[in-house]
Design a protein around this motif. Structure first.
Motif, PDB file in Angstrom:
ATOM      1  N   ASN A 176     -97.427 -17.713  19.964  1.00 22.77           N
ATOM      2  CA  ASN A 176     -97.831 -17.243  21.410  1.00 22.77           C
ATOM      3  C   ASN A 176     -96.847 -16.775  22.676  1.00 22.77           C
ATOM      4  N   GLU A 177     -95.463 -18.263  22.313  1.00 22.20           N
ATOM      5  CA  GLU A 177     -94.077 -17.736  22.719  1.00 22.20           C
ATOM      6  C   GLU A 177     -93.813 -16.547  22.710  1.00 22.20           C
ATOM      7  N   ALA A 178     -93.989 -15.768  21.113  1.00 22.43           N
ATOM      8  CA  ALA A 178     -93.269 -15.064  21.691  1.00 22.43           C
ATOM      9  C   ALA A 178     -94.001 -13.716  21.634  1.00 22.43           C
ATOM     10  N   LEU A 179     -95.152 -13.731  21.288  1.00 24.71           N
ATOM     11  CA  LEU A 179     -95.592 -12.495  21.056  1.00 24.71           C
ATOM     12  C   LEU A 179     -96.074 -12.807  23.444  1.00 24.71           C
ATOM     13  N   ARG A 180     -96.477 -13.094  24.436  1.00 26.19           N
ATOM     14  CA  ARG A 180     -95.910 -13.215  25.812  1.00 26.19           C
ATOM     15  C   ARG A 180     -94.782 -13.158  26.460  1.00 26.19           C
ATOM     16  N   LEU A 181     -93.838 -12.835  25.637  1.00 28.40           N
ATOM     17  CA  LEU A 181     -92.590 -12.538  26.777  1.00 28.40           C
ATOM     18  C   LEU A 181     -92.540 -11.850  27.050  1.00 28.40           C
ATOM     19  N   LYS A 182     -92.198 -11.619  28.694  1.00 33.44           N
ATOM     20  CA  LYS A 182     -91.974  -9.761  29.426  1.00 33.44           C
ATOM     21  C   LYS A 182     -90.742  -9.847  29.239  1.00 33.44           C
ATOM     22  N   TRP A 183     -90.296  -8.735  30.175  1.00 32.72           N
ATOM     23  CA  TRP A 183     -88.748  -8.095  30.601  1.00 32.72           C
ATOM     24  C   TRP A 183     -88.078  -9.771  31.480  1.00 32.72           C
ATOM     25  N   SER A 184     -89.298  -9.737  32.298  1.00 31.97           N
ATOM     26  CA  SER A 184     -88.959 -10.496  33.294  1.00 31.97           C
ATOM     27  C   SER A 184     -87.788 -12.113  32.686  1.00 31.97           C
ATOM     28  N   PRO A 186     -81.341 -19.060  23.849  1.00 32.19           N
ATOM     29  CA  PRO A 186     -79.801 -17.110  23.789  1.00 32.19           C
ATOM     30  C   PRO A 186     -80.163 -16.435  23.275  1.00 32.19           C
ATOM     31  N   VAL A 187     -79.922 -15.077  23.900  1.00 30.98           N
ATOM     32  CA  VAL A 187     -79.633 -14.552  22.977  1.00 30.98           C
ATOM     33  C   VAL A 187     -78.275 -13.867  22.305  1.00 30.98           C
ATOM     34  N   LYS A 190     -80.576  -6.997  19.019  1.00 34.45           N
ATOM     35  CA  LYS A 190     -80.809  -6.103  18.141  1.00 34.45           C
ATOM     36  C   LYS A 190     -82.494  -5.813  18.002  1.00 34.45           C
ATOM     37  N   VAL A 191     -83.252  -6.712  18.188  1.00 35.45           N
ATOM     38  CA  VAL A 191     -84.389  -7.038  18.203  1.00 35.45           C
ATOM     39  C   VAL A 191     -84.843  -6.270  19.472  1.00 35.45           C
ATOM     40  N   LEU A 192     -84.475  -6.706  20.642  1.00 36.02           N
ATOM     41  CA  LEU A 192     -84.750  -6.094  21.846  1.00 36.02           C
ATOM     42  C   LEU A 192     -83.929  -4.905  22.252  1.00 36.02           C
ATOM     43  N   GLN A 193     -83.231  -4.085  21.666  1.00 34.27           N
ATOM     44  CA  GLN A 193     -83.075  -2.995  21.845  1.00 34.27           C
ATOM     45  C   GLN A 193     -83.802  -2.202  21.446  1.00 34.27           C
ATOM     46  N   ARG A 194     -84.635  -2.265  19.849  1.00 33.67           N
ATOM     47  CA  ARG A 194     -85.430  -1.343  19.307  1.00 33.67           C
ATOM     48  C   ARG A 194     -86.775  -1.825  19.856  1.00 33.67           C
ATOM     49  N   ALA A 195     -86.829  -3.196  20.440  1.00 35.27           N
ATOM     50  CA  ALA A 195     -88.336  -3.726  21.754  1.00 35.27           C
ATOM     51  C   ALA A 195     -88.587  -2.816  22.756  1.00 35.27           C
ATOM     52  N   ALA A 196     -87.418  -2.296  22.985  1.00 42.54           N
ATOM     53  CA  ALA A 196     -87.607  -1.477  24.552  1.00 42.54           C
ATOM     54  C   ALA A 196     -88.600  -0.408  24.433  1.00 42.54           C
TER      55      ALA A 196
END
Length: 379
Positions: free
Chosen positions: A239-247, A272-273, A279-285
């Protein structure tokens, strides 16, 4: 056993191998309960409206005999007049008790939903029953029914039987605190030493299976697949991962971090990123507010991980669930030489250590230490 209860009688009472009652022959409905510890409690019982009401008045000698008699008379009178809170409480049904218990605000909304799903399915035939009518025999029978036979068309399940009784016990303790009932009927399972321990799962993915999974899914951009990658490199709960917002992507002390504020231990968790997480965040844009948006509903996060996990499990010929990824992360962190306390911190596990509670983990130097540890978790 019945006798005329006097002070002399009380002073001679001795405990036995199990609790017993002594009923007064001079005041009908008045008596004492002698516990195995030797504690003597005054009780009052009255039959009204087709049911029995009982109240523990106090313990002897703190409460003296004459005052106990007066309190018993007052209780019996109030029940018969229908004015006592005790009388009203005795009519509390399980469904209403559940709503009162969950309305306190102490439980998270997801926990309330989880409790409701369990209670309203497995105890559906009890919802309209008065709480005071639920007996030890009923509890024991229901536990075995859920565990061994299944209920409402469902399969027999040990884990759900254990879970339902844990929730029911909490509800009954709540009712007991408000003097709706005198004892918790779920305690019969403990007294009979019926095993209700939750079996700890130990599933995880070995490093070679993770490498296989990462290689096969490298071209994918499905939100759930990317969430799996994030969990493997961060140790976050589902739930911590799936509910993440860009904010939730913030700069903390000059470092880019994922900040999870709604955590199990109610303490913000700073991740910390790292290069792999980046890489995951970039692919998830994407253009939504969520990092892992639902492919089916607009403006919400992905909520059903099962189809994706089933597909990925087939790809590597090994079944796994989201929490297995958390165990995988912790195991790999230990394998690459990260010390136990740091692994605990990476998982944001609660610590009972007083000193640990003073440490501010979001200081720049501590975040750098955590980032270095996260970067060591490679497969």
């Amino acid at each position: 056993m019945s006798t005329a209860i006097t002070t002399r009688t009380l002073n001679k009472l001795k405990p036995a191998g199990q609790p017993y009652f002594l009923r007064d022959t001079t005041l009908n409905g008045f008596g004492v309960k002698v516990n195995t510890s030797g504690k003597i409690s005054f009780v009052s019982e009255v039959w009204h409206g087709g049911r029995s009401y009982r109240k523990t008045l106090g313990s002897y000698p703190i409460l003296q005999l004459q005052q106990a008699r007066n309190d018993a008379l007052a209780f019996m009178s109030s029940v018969r007049s229908g004015d006592s809170q005790r009388s009203k409480s005795a009519q509390m049904v399980l469904e209403k008790l559940f709503k009162q218990y969950t309305a306190s605000g102490r439980l998270k909304p997801r926990t309330v939903q989880d409790y409701q799903e369990a209670v309203f399915f497995y105890l559906s035939d009890w919802l309209k029953k008065p709480v005071s009518s639920i007996t030890k025999q009923m509890v024991e029978k229901k536990f075995y029914q859920i565990r061994d036979k299944g209920i409402n068309g469902g399969k027999p399940t040990y884990s759900q039987a254990t879970k339902v009784m844990r929730i029911l016990s909490a509800l009954m303790n709540y009712a007991k605190a408000d003097e709706m009932i005198e004892s918790n009927p779920v305690e019969v399972l403990k007294l009979k030493r019926i095993d209700r321990s939750i079996k700890k799962r130990e599933n995880y993915l070995p490093a070679h299976k993770v490498r296989e999974l990462l290689k096969i899914t490298a071209p994918e951009s499905h939100p759930m697949t990317l969430a799996v990658h994030l969990m493997l490199y961060s140790g976050l709960r589902k739930n911590e991962a799936l509910r993440l917002k860009w904010s939730d992507l913030e700069h903390v002390e000059g470092l880019q971090c994922l900040v999870i504020r709604d955590t199990k231990n109610h303490r913000p968790h700073y991740v910390p990123v790292t290069e792999e997480i980046q890489k995951v965040l970039q692919r998830a844009a994407n253009q939504t507010q969520y990092i892992f948006p639902s492919p089916l509903q607009s403006d919400t996060y992905i909520k059903d991980e099962r189809p994706t996990l089933k597909r990925l499990s087939k790809l590597i010929n090994m079944e796994f669930k989201c929490h297995d990824l958390r165990r995988t992360f912790a195991t790999r962190a230990s394998e690459v030489g990260i010390d136990y306390l740091t692994v605990k911190r990476m998982l944001n596990h609660r610590s009972n250590d007083i000193t640990a509670q003073y440490i501010q983990w979001n200081s720049r130097q501590n975040l750098l230490v955590l980032k270095d540890a996260l970067e060591q978790v490679a497969y």
